[in-house]
Design an enzyme around this catalytic site. Structure first.
Site, mmCIF file in Angstrom:
data_model
loop_
_atom_site.group_PDB
_atom_site.id
_atom_site.type_symbol
_atom_site.label_atom_id
_atom_site.label_comp_id
_atom_site.label_asym_id
_atom_site.label_seq_id
_atom_site.Cartn_x
_atom_site.Cartn_y
_atom_site.Cartn_z
ATOM 1 N N ARG A 30 -5.571 0.564 7.691
ATOM 2 C CA ARG A 30 -4.252 0.199 6.600
ATOM 3 C C ARG A 30 -4.517 -0.649 5.848
ATOM 4 O O ARG A 30 -6.113 -1.495 5.820
ATOM 5 C CB ARG A 30 -3.029 0.097 6.905
ATOM 6 N N GLY A 31 -4.034 -0.274 4.056
ATOM 7 C CA GLY A 31 -4.616 -1.007 2.957
ATOM 8 C C GLY A 31 -5.402 -0.344 2.002
ATOM 9 O O GLY A 31 -6.238 0.505 3.120
ATOM 10 N N ALA A 32 -5.627 -0.117 0.710
ATOM 11 C CA ALA A 32 -5.822 0.682 0.495
ATOM 12 C C ALA A 32 -7.457 0.882 -0.033
ATOM 13 O O ALA A 32 -7.832 1.762 0.668
ATOM 14 C CB ALA A 32 -4.558 0.232 -1.661
ATOM 15 N N ARG A 52 -1.649 9.438 3.215
ATOM 16 C CA ARG A 52 -0.445 8.716 2.506
ATOM 17 C C ARG A 52 -0.774 8.908 0.806
ATOM 18 O O ARG A 52 -1.542 8.734 0.626
ATOM 19 C CB ARG A 52 -1.089 7.200 3.474
ATOM 20 N N GLN A 109 3.181 -6.727 7.709
ATOM 21 C CA GLN A 109 2.149 -7.300 7.489
ATOM 22 C C GLN A 109 1.676 -8.420 7.199
ATOM 23 O O GLN A 109 0.640 -9.207 7.137
ATOM 24 C CB GLN A 109 1.312 -6.520 6.721
ATOM 25 N N ASP A 140 -2.450 -0.630 -4.475
ATOM 26 C CA ASP A 140 -2.337 0.152 -3.994
ATOM 27 C C ASP A 140 -2.773 1.399 -5.169
ATOM 28 O O ASP A 140 -3.647 2.482 -4.756
ATOM 29 C CB ASP A 140 -1.298 0.612 -3.680
ATOM 30 N N ASN A 198 2.088 -1.166 -5.151
ATOM 31 C CA ASN A 198 1.909 -2.556 -4.237
ATOM 32 C C ASN A 198 3.048 -2.344 -2.963
ATOM 33 O O ASN A 198 3.904 -1.671 -3.563
ATOM 34 C CB ASN A 198 1.850 -3.839 -4.714
ATOM 35 N N LYS A 199 2.863 -2.819 -2.244
ATOM 36 C CA LYS A 199 3.750 -3.444 -0.825
ATOM 37 C C LYS A 199 5.159 -3.632 -1.678
ATOM 38 O O LYS A 199 4.954 -4.371 -2.228
ATOM 39 C CB LYS A 199 3.380 -4.765 0.092
HETATM 40 O O1 MRU Z 1 1.804 -0.256 3.897
HETATM 41 P P1 MRU Z 1 0.143 -0.669 3.894
HETATM 42 O O2 MRU Z 1 -0.032 -1.719 4.736
HETATM 43 O O3 MRU Z 1 -1.369 0.454 3.297
HETATM 44 O O4 MRU Z 1 0.269 -1.553 2.606
HETATM 45 C C1 MRU Z 1 -0.505 -2.273 1.471
HETATM 46 C C2 MRU Z 1 -0.776 -3.225 0.337
HETATM 47 O O5 MRU Z 1 -0.124 -2.694 0.032
HETATM 48 C C3 MRU Z 1 -2.101 -3.820 0.114
HETATM 49 O O6 MRU Z 1 -1.304 -5.207 -0.646
HETATM 50 C C4 MRU Z 1 -2.866 -3.125 -0.861
HETATM 51 O O7 MRU Z 1 -3.557 -1.516 0.006
HETATM 52 C C5 MRU Z 1 -3.902 -3.943 -1.232
HETATM 53 S S1 MRU Z 1 -4.747 -4.059 0.255
HETATM 54 C C6 MRU Z 1 -6.512 -5.273 -0.197
#
Ligand code: MRU
Length: 346
Positions: A43-45, A86, A197, A238, A248-249
């Site tokens: 996970r994470g963009a 996603r 997270q 994201d 973002n999250k």
């Molecule tokens: O649902 P996730 O855990 O993939 O969400 C991740 C985030 O919101 C991060 O802040 C974003 O992807 C940036 S990661 C460098």
């Protein structure tokens, strides 16, 4: 994530198991990688972009015995599957398209050549991300004030660290560089409901690195700021729209409102692969909605009445007007963000 020793698959660290266990999942196909992305095992963009790039390369590495036309169809189907895993992080489609285009262009030289190009491109995406993280760290560090009398107190959300990228992270990159330079700092890591997270992953990776970190409930952030305990907020992204709105999250927007109310700088850090000029504004960003059971049965037990509807967006949009600056690998974009984005990326 890493190639398996025989090159026929990729191993991804299953982040859903952190911090209790470090378990690697072996993915031998694009479908496996898409599944790992959907489950947030990776996970994470930036990290899902890199994983999807590898997923496509793996699929093609295992398809070289096909005729070129069938190989091309496999490529198209695997790319579509990975792209759909996603919807919000633009890095995912960006990376899949890059690997797909590289492989398709090489197909005239045969399926082996095309599969090899896919592998090469995926490695390049990974390598470039590592370098972008470092540059984000350097630009971000310049925004961190040097305090003589006490540690700098940085609040983040979710995880935008090493586990979310191919390198040292985005929002956490300046934190790591500050720590390495011997600067005193502390990180506040809100839990980041519903999937935690912040407490499970950010607190884990920072504590492993020896960076002082404190976990708090998301709902405690307002009071923390009111007490004067936060010097700056820095989050990942994201997708960054052309006008500077940032997805973002979920919970990021609330932190931006709080930061504005308390006069605290609110920074967003992201690589160029997160900037999406084709998306004009935040309202046009597709926001992923997840399985309501992630909230209803979040802790392995019923935490809401089984028959009550649950709304479960994974992300929210922070309007450009609430963002002090965006830190990218190409430099710091200050307000007005739209003009700065256009100057760097237009
Ligand atoms: O649902 P996730 O855990 O993939 O969400 C991740 C985030 O919101 C991060 O802040 C974003 O992807 C940036 S990661 C460098």
């Amino acid at each position: 994530m890493r190639w398996t020793p025989d090159g026929s698959g990729v191993d991804v660290l299953d982040q859903t198991q952190l911090p209790e266990r470090s378990i690697w999942r072996r993915c031998g196909s694009a479908a496996d990688v898409a599944d790992a992305i959907r489950r947030l095992q990776v996970r994470g963009a930036p990290a899902i972009g890199i994983a999807a790039a590898y997923g496509l390369a793996v699929e093609l590495a295992n398809a070289t015995s096909l005729a070129p036309a069938a190989f091309g169809e496999t490529l198209g189907a695997a790319a579509a599957l990975l792209r759909q895993a996603r919807p919000t992080a633009v890095n995912l489609a960006w990376a899949v398209d890059r690997v797909g285009a590289a492989a398709a262009a090489a197909l005239a030289g045969g399926t082996e050549a095309a599969a090899w190009r896919a592998w090469e491109e995926a490695d390049l995406i990974h390598e470039e991300d590592r370098a972008m993280c470092r540059r984000i760290g350097e630009y971000g560090l310049a925004l961190f004030p040097e305090l003589q009398d006490r540690p700098l107190r940085v609040l983040t959300i979710c995880n935008a660290g090493a586990l979310a990228t191919g390198g040292m992270g985005t929002a956490l990159a300046p934190v790591y560089l500050a720590h390495a330079a011997g600067r005193a700092l502390r990180v506040w890591a809100p839990e980041t409901r519903p999937l935690l997270q912040g407490s499970r992953i950010t607190a884990w990776e920072l504590s492993q690195a020896g960076v002082p970190v404190t976990v708090l409930a998301d709902s405690a952030a307002a009071d923390l700021m009111a007490r004067g305990e936060v010097d700056l907020v820095i989050t990942g992204a994201d997708r960054i729209a052309a006008n500077g709105d940032v997805a973002n999250k979920v919970g990021t927007y609330a932190l931006a409102v709080l930061a504005r109310h308390h006069g605290i700088p609110f920074y967003v850090a992201a690589p160029s692969s997160t900037v999406d000029l084709a998306t004009p504004d935040g309202a046009s960003i597709p926001i992923e909605e997840r399985d309501p059971d992630e909230i209803r049965r979040g802790f392995g037990r019923l935490t809401a009445p089984a028959d009550v509807p649950v709304w479960a967006p994974a992300f929210d949009v922070t309007p450009a007007a609430l963002i002090s600056a965006i830190v990218t690998d190409r430099g710091v974009i200050a307000s007005p963000l739209a003009a700065g984005i256009s100057a760097l990326y237009g």
